[in-house]
Design a protein around this motif. Structure first.
Motif, PDB file in Angstrom:
ATOM      1  N   GLN A  36       0.863  -1.192   0.000  1.00 14.78           N
ATOM      2  CA  GLN A  36       0.000   0.000   0.000  1.00 14.78           C
ATOM      3  C   GLN A  36       0.893   1.233   0.000  1.00 14.78           C
ATOM      4  O   GLN A  36       1.457   1.600   1.028  1.00 14.78           O
ATOM      5  CB  GLN A  36      -0.898  -0.022   1.230  1.00 14.78           C
ATOM      6  N   VAL A  37       1.006   1.829  -1.195  1.00 12.09           N
ATOM      7  CA  VAL A  37       2.018   2.885  -1.344  1.00 12.09           C
ATOM      8  C   VAL A  37       1.760   4.082  -0.426  1.00 12.09           C
ATOM      9  O   VAL A  37       2.696   4.756  -0.013  1.00 12.09           O
ATOM     10  CB  VAL A  37       2.163   3.359  -2.813  1.00 12.09           C
ATOM     11  N   GLN A  38       0.495   4.332  -0.100  1.00 12.56           N
ATOM     12  CA  GLN A  38       0.228   5.494   0.761  1.00 12.56           C
ATOM     13  C   GLN A  38       0.718   5.282   2.194  1.00 12.56           C
ATOM     14  O   GLN A  38       0.718   6.207   2.991  1.00 12.56           O
ATOM     15  CB  GLN A  38      -1.257   5.877   0.710  1.00 12.56           C
ATOM     16  N   ARG A  39       1.119   4.057   2.511  1.00 12.09           N
ATOM     17  CA  ARG A  39       1.701   3.804   3.830  1.00 12.09           C
ATOM     18  C   ARG A  39       3.225   3.960   3.841  1.00 12.09           C
ATOM     19  O   ARG A  39       3.848   3.889   4.895  1.00 12.09           O
ATOM     20  CB  ARG A  39       1.336   2.387   4.294  1.00 12.09           C
ATOM     21  N   LEU A  40       3.833   4.127   2.667  1.00  7.64           N
ATOM     22  CA  LEU A  40       5.298   4.197   2.623  1.00  7.64           C
ATOM     23  C   LEU A  40       5.819   5.380   3.443  1.00  7.64           C
ATOM     24  O   LEU A  40       5.258   6.473   3.376  1.00  7.64           O
ATOM     25  CB  LEU A  40       5.787   4.337   1.172  1.00  7.64           C
ATOM     26  N   PRO A  41       6.892   5.173   4.216  1.00  3.66           N
ATOM     27  CA  PRO A  41       7.468   6.267   5.006  1.00  3.66           C
ATOM     28  C   PRO A  41       8.298   7.203   4.127  1.00  3.66           C
ATOM     29  O   PRO A  41       9.450   6.923   3.841  1.00  3.66           O
ATOM     30  CB  PRO A  41       8.363   5.533   6.024  1.00  3.66           C
ATOM     31  N   LEU A  42       7.682   8.299   3.674  1.00  2.00           N
ATOM     32  CA  LEU A  42       8.367   9.240   2.784  1.00  2.00           C
ATOM     33  C   LEU A  42       9.130  10.269   3.605  1.00  2.00           C
ATOM     34  O   LEU A  42       8.687  10.665   4.683  1.00  2.00           O
ATOM     35  CB  LEU A  42       7.354   9.969   1.895  1.00  2.00           C
ATOM     36  N   SER A  43      10.251  10.704   3.077  1.00  4.22           N
ATOM     37  CA  SER A  43      10.968  11.779   3.763  1.00  4.22           C
ATOM     38  C   SER A  43      10.131  13.055   3.606  1.00  4.22           C
ATOM     39  O   SER A  43       9.423  13.227   2.613  1.00  4.22           O
ATOM     40  CB  SER A  43      12.365  11.946   3.190  1.00  4.22           C
ATOM     41  N   PRO A  44      10.200  13.962   4.602  1.00  8.23           N
ATOM     42  CA  PRO A  44       9.374  15.172   4.569  1.00  8.23           C
ATOM     43  C   PRO A  44       9.577  15.984   3.294  1.00  8.23           C
ATOM     44  O   PRO A  44       8.613  16.515   2.738  1.00  8.23           O
ATOM     45  CB  PRO A  44       9.851  15.962   5.791  1.00  8.23           C
ATOM     46  N   ALA A  45      10.810  16.053   2.796  1.00  6.10           N
ATOM     47  CA  ALA A  45      11.066  16.835   1.574  1.00  6.10           C
ATOM     48  C   ALA A  45      10.341  16.215   0.385  1.00  6.10           C
ATOM     49  O   ALA A  45       9.871  16.917  -0.503  1.00  6.10           O
ATOM     50  CB  ALA A  45      12.563  16.895   1.301  1.00  6.10           C
ATOM     51  N   VAL A  46      10.249  14.886   0.376  1.00  5.80           N
ATOM     52  CA  VAL A  46       9.559  14.205  -0.722  1.00  5.80           C
ATOM     53  C   VAL A  46       8.052  14.470  -0.638  1.00  5.80           C
ATOM     54  O   VAL A  46       7.394  14.732  -1.647  1.00  5.80           O
ATOM     55  CB  VAL A  46       9.848  12.690  -0.687  1.00  5.80           C
ATOM     56  N   GLU A  47       7.520  14.456   0.589  1.00  5.78           N
ATOM     57  CA  GLU A  47       6.097  14.772   0.747  1.00  5.78           C
ATOM     58  C   GLU A  47       5.801  16.185   0.264  1.00  5.78           C
ATOM     59  O   GLU A  47       4.807  16.428  -0.413  1.00  5.78           O
ATOM     60  CB  GLU A  47       5.689  14.622   2.222  1.00  5.78           C
ATOM     61  N   ALA A  48       6.700  17.112   0.581  1.00  6.32           N
ATOM     62  CA  ALA A  48       6.473  18.523   0.248  1.00  6.32           C
ATOM     63  C   ALA A  48       6.512  18.779  -1.253  1.00  6.32           C
ATOM     64  O   ALA A  48       5.835  19.673  -1.744  1.00  6.32           O
ATOM     65  CB  ALA A  48       7.500  19.397   0.964  1.00  6.32           C
ATOM     66  N   SER A  49       7.305  17.995  -1.989  1.00  6.17           N
ATOM     67  CA  SER A  49       7.398  18.271  -3.437  1.00  6.17           C
ATOM     68  C   SER A  49       6.986  17.037  -4.234  1.00  6.17           C
ATOM     69  O   SER A  49       7.546  16.743  -5.287  1.00  6.17           O
ATOM     70  CB  SER A  49       8.818  18.702  -3.800  1.00  6.17           C
ATOM     71  N   PHE A  50       6.002  16.324  -3.693  1.00  4.47           N
ATOM     72  CA  PHE A  50       5.594  15.028  -4.228  1.00  4.47           C
ATOM     73  C   PHE A  50       5.235  15.079  -5.724  1.00  4.47           C
ATOM     74  O   PHE A  50       5.805  14.333  -6.524  1.00  4.47           O
ATOM     75  CB  PHE A  50       4.418  14.506  -3.407  1.00  4.47           C
ATOM     76  N   ASP A  51       4.320  15.971  -6.100  1.00  3.74           N
ATOM     77  CA  ASP A  51       3.856  15.999  -7.495  1.00  3.74           C
ATOM     78  C   ASP A  51       4.957  16.457  -8.438  1.00  3.74           C
ATOM     79  O   ASP A  51       5.198  15.858  -9.481  1.00  3.74           O
ATOM     80  CB  ASP A  51       2.634  16.912  -7.634  1.00  3.74           C
ATOM     81  N   GLN A  52       5.637  17.515  -8.006  1.00  5.96           N
ATOM     82  CA  GLN A  52       6.713  18.094  -8.803  1.00  5.96           C
ATOM     83  C   GLN A  52       7.815  17.051  -9.073  1.00  5.96           C
ATOM     84  O   GLN A  52       8.466  17.059 -10.116  1.00  5.96           O
ATOM     85  CB  GLN A  52       7.281  19.259  -7.993  1.00  5.96           C
ATOM     86  N   ALA A  53       8.014  16.153  -8.103  1.00  2.00           N
ATOM     87  CA  ALA A  53       9.114  15.181  -8.210  1.00  2.00           C
ATOM     88  C   ALA A  53       8.680  13.869  -8.862  1.00  2.00           C
ATOM     89  O   ALA A  53       9.394  12.875  -8.797  1.00  2.00           O
ATOM     90  CB  ALA A  53       9.700  14.916  -6.829  1.00  2.00           C
ATOM     91  N   GLY A  54       7.499  13.850  -9.466  1.00  2.00           N
ATOM     92  CA  GLY A  54       7.103  12.657 -10.210  1.00  2.00           C
ATOM     93  C   GLY A  54       6.241  11.680  -9.426  1.00  2.00           C
ATOM     94  O   GLY A  54       6.116  10.515  -9.804  1.00  2.00           O
ATOM     95  N   GLY A  55       5.635  12.133  -8.326  1.00  2.00           N
ATOM     96  CA  GLY A  55       4.685  11.306  -7.580  1.00  2.00           C
ATOM     97  C   GLY A  55       5.318  10.016  -7.069  1.00  2.00           C
ATOM     98  O   GLY A  55       6.452  10.005  -6.604  1.00  2.00           O
ATOM     99  N   TRP A  56       4.598   8.914  -7.204  1.00  2.00           N
ATOM    100  CA  TRP A  56       5.058   7.630  -6.643  1.00  2.00           C
ATOM    101  C   TRP A  56       6.309   7.096  -7.294  1.00  2.00           C
ATOM    102  O   TRP A  56       6.984   6.215  -6.768  1.00  2.00           O
ATOM    103  CB  TRP A  56       3.925   6.587  -6.719  1.00  2.00           C
TER     104      TRP A  56
END
Ligand code: ADP
Ligand code: MG
Length: 311
Positions: A234-254
């Motif tokens: 379940q990808v929405q459970r993945l522990p993302l780094s805060p910087a990745v969460e902040a620029s999620f769409d810009q950085a290509g999403g999943w």
């Protein structure tokens, strides 16, 4: 006058603050000599890093040293072994004392924090290459296998994921990050924190574990394949780094957390009936692990959103 090999080793590698009783002979003789306590066995990892592939010519040398060892420490932790001794095969295009000082500083500071003794190596001339051989110890028979995942196991990730991949995108000029975020992800790229404490948490409990250096999707697919199983994550459970969460769409999403390199990420297959004990161990060792999915008999890796949509 250029530094001789002997002087170079004496100046940058021989003196280290790590003292281990199991080192009989460290740097200085033809071979290093170490002893293994009764009832223990040794695991050996070899990792090689070359300029142009794993790092670039202008990269901070301290970061090159740190990251190479962090990567190797993560691999050893995945097997459940405690790091003990290191040898270093170093190929240098020229003797650059500033480079050597910074490189050995980055490498040896991380080594010291985990009580790893640099016991030997070899130094040659040629295109810049760093070869590390890291040796680890563990009680006989307690190594965590790479092919042990079983249907019904819970998959845990020790992250955070995506920061190193985001740093690579930022360095390549593919996206603009706010200054603080850029600093944070570059710090994670060059000085990632290896989950060394995971070794003790895994031993005698985990069915299997794998490092995520090649990116979660590829590393995990290989891990499952090895064991002849599959999984749903379940990808929405993945522990993302805060910087990745902040620029999620810009950085290509999943794409980023699934395919970006993560030199210090780990995935662990835990028997479901021992989940509570496992979570206690994670907490006791100060590890941030998150349950993300389940191992299934059907081969292949399936990545789904919370609503069940496969991505
Ligand atoms: P030589 O090549 O002159 O015979 P060695 O290669 O045996 O010398 O090196 C002398 C000592 O220094 C050995 O103990 C070796 O393990 C150690 N050594 C050489 N290069 C390194 C290095 N890059 N890091 C750590 N120890 C090293
Ligand atoms: Mg030599």
């Amino acid at each position: 006058m250029p530094l001789s090999e002997f002087e170079l080793i004496a100046r940058y590698f021989r003196d280290q603050p790590v003292e281990r009783e199991d080192v009989v002979q460290g740097i200085g003789d033809d071979c290093a000599e170490v002893t293994i306590a009764d009832g223990h066995e040794m695991l050996v990892d070899v990792s090689c890093f070359a300029e142009g592939g794993h790092f670039q010519a202008g990269d901070d040398p301290a970061g090159i040293g740190h990251r190479a060892l962090a990567y190797a420490l993560t691999r050893l932790a995945a097997c459940g072994a405690e790091p003990a001794w290191l040898t270093l095969a170093l190929t240098l295009p020229r003797v650059d004392e500033q480079w050597l000082r910074d490189f050995s500083g980055g490498l040896l500071r991380l080594a010291q924090r985990h009580r790893v003794a640099l016991v030997g190596g070899d130094t040659t001339r040629g295109p810049l290459t760093v070869g590390l051989q890291l040796h680890g110890l563990l009680p006989m028979g307690s190594a965590v296998p790479a092919n042990g995942a079983r249907p019904g196991d819970l998959l845990y990730i020790i992250g955070p994921l995506g920061a190193a991949g985001l740093a690579v995108l930022s360095l390549a000029g593919e996206l603009q990050l706010p200054i603080q975020q850029r600093q944070d992800v570059l710090e994670w790229l060059y000085h990632p924190e290896p989950p060394v404490a995971a070794a003790a948490a895994l031993r005698g409990l985990a069915h299997g574990a794998c490092p995520l250096a090649d990116g979660l999707a590829q590393s995990l697919a290989g891990f499952l394949d090895n064991a002849g199983v599959g999984a749903t994550v379940q990808v929405q459970r993945l522990p993302l780094s805060p910087a990745v969460e902040a620029s999620f769409d810009q950085a290509g999403g999943w794409n980023l957390p699934l395919h970006g390199q993560d030199p210090c990420g780990l995935c662990i297959a835990v028997p479901a009936e021992r989940q509570a004990e496992w979570e206690q161990r994670l907490a006791a060792h100060g590890l941030m692990g998150r349950w993300v999915g389940i191992v299934e008999p059907r081969p292949g890796l399936r990545c789904v959103l919370d609503d069940g949509t496969e991505i």
